[in-house]
Write a protein that holds these residues in place. Structure first.
Motif, PDB file in Angstrom:
ATOM      1  N   VAL A  58       0.800  -1.248   0.062  1.00 31.34           N
ATOM      2  CA  VAL A  58      -0.038   0.142   0.188  1.00 31.34           C
ATOM      3  C   VAL A  58       0.866   1.178  -0.115  1.00 31.34           C
ATOM      4  N   ALA A  61       2.425   1.786  -3.342  1.00 41.13           N
ATOM      5  CA  ALA A  61       1.479   2.316  -4.399  1.00 41.13           C
ATOM      6  C   ALA A  61       1.336   3.908  -4.046  1.00 41.13           C
ATOM      7  N   HIS A  65       2.616   6.933  -6.725  1.00 41.60           N
ATOM      8  CA  HIS A  65       1.808   7.986  -7.402  1.00 41.60           C
ATOM      9  C   HIS A  65       1.961   9.553  -6.776  1.00 41.60           C
ATOM     10  N   PRO A  87      -3.136   6.100   2.885  1.00 39.76           N
ATOM     11  CA  PRO A  87      -3.647   5.289   2.103  1.00 39.76           C
ATOM     12  C   PRO A  87      -4.159   4.067   2.696  1.00 39.76           C
ATOM     13  N   GLY A  89      -5.340   0.069   2.160  1.00 33.17           N
ATOM     14  CA  GLY A  89      -5.585  -1.278   1.523  1.00 33.17           C
ATOM     15  C   GLY A  89      -6.527  -2.063   1.975  1.00 33.17           C
ATOM     16  N   ILE A 104      -6.904  -0.344  -3.200  1.00 31.48           N
ATOM     17  CA  ILE A 104      -6.094   0.839  -2.334  1.00 31.48           C
ATOM     18  C   ILE A 104      -6.728   1.910  -2.480  1.00 31.48           C
ATOM     19  N   GLU A 105      -7.090   2.771  -1.505  1.00 29.77           N
ATOM     20  CA  GLU A 105      -7.753   4.002  -1.750  1.00 29.77           C
ATOM     21  C   GLU A 105      -6.457   4.939  -1.008  1.00 29.77           C
ATOM     22  N   LEU A 106      -6.117   5.995  -1.756  1.00 22.14           N
ATOM     23  CA  LEU A 106      -5.355   7.059  -1.490  1.00 22.14           C
ATOM     24  C   LEU A 106      -6.160   8.272  -1.156  1.00 22.14           C
ATOM     25  N   HIS A 131      -1.870   8.525 -11.825  1.00 18.01           N
ATOM     26  CA  HIS A 131      -2.169   7.218 -11.623  1.00 18.01           C
ATOM     27  C   HIS A 131      -1.897   6.286 -13.046  1.00 18.01           C
ATOM     28  N   GLY A 137       1.534   0.968  -9.679  1.00 18.15           N
ATOM     29  CA  GLY A 137       0.090   0.821  -9.849  1.00 18.15           C
ATOM     30  C   GLY A 137      -0.222   0.261 -11.233  1.00 18.15           C
ATOM     31  N   GLN A 143      -6.995  -2.505  -7.715  1.00 21.94           N
ATOM     32  CA  GLN A 143      -7.779  -1.283  -8.013  1.00 21.94           C
ATOM     33  C   GLN A 143      -7.383  -0.042  -7.154  1.00 21.94           C
ATOM     34  N   ILE A 144      -6.800   0.897  -7.809  1.00 21.13           N
ATOM     35  CA  ILE A 144      -6.417   2.104  -6.736  1.00 21.13           C
ATOM     36  C   ILE A 144      -7.250   3.464  -7.247  1.00 21.13           C
TER      37      ILE A 144
END
Length: 150
Positions: A58, A61, A65, A87, A89, A104-106, A131, A137, A143-144
């Motif tokens: 996480v 990534a 980014h 982030p 995950g 994975i959310e940023l 991205h 990524g 999915q990010i």
């Protein structure tokens, strides 16, 4: 092409909380001589005082980014002063039945200085470009997404 090397090492020790099994703790060493204590996630008998592989993925990534975002912002004449992210995950059972990081959310927070300030649309475009370009990524199937940012 570039190569990126690391080293991990583990030696058998009894688990600190469960004498019937082994310690998951190990050490990662990197080219710059950095050393990182790593273990399994605490849900898998890991040590909460160590980073776990899921956190490292996480973080990788989010870091990738961020580095692309900063480069894009600079190329467009913006002056980022700070960038932070928290982030998250999600380890879930996939359709295959295997556990994997599926999302994975940023949540970047960026502060700009200078006269030229990006609006929300410009920030969204820079995130979309970051991205698209992010090596990490592009290398994983999770999915990010980029959540709200400021």
């Amino acid at each position: 092409m570039s190569e990126h090397a690391a080293e991990i090492s583990w030696e058998k020790n009894t688990h600190a909380d469960d004498a019937s099994t082994y310690s998951r703790n190990h050490v990662g060493r990197f080219e710059g001589q950095q050393k990182l204590n790593i273990s399994a996630a605490i849900e898998y008998k890991g040590d909460a005082l160590c980073a776990d592989p899921e956190q490292l993925l996480v973080t990788a990534a989010a870091s990738c980014h961020m580095l692309f975002f900063l480069a894009i912002a600079e190329q467009q004449g913006f002056l980022p002063e700070s960038y932070s992210d928290t982030p998250v995950g999600y380890l879930e059972k996939a359709d295959s039945g295997n556990l994997e990081i599926t999302l994975i959310e940023l949540y970047p927070k960026i502060v700009f200085s200078g006269e030229k300030q990006p609006d929300e649309k410009a920030i969204a475009r820079m995130h979309a470009s970051a991205h698209k370009r992010c090596f990490i990524g592009n290398s994983i199937k999770a999915q990010i997404t980029v959540g709200s940012y400021s």
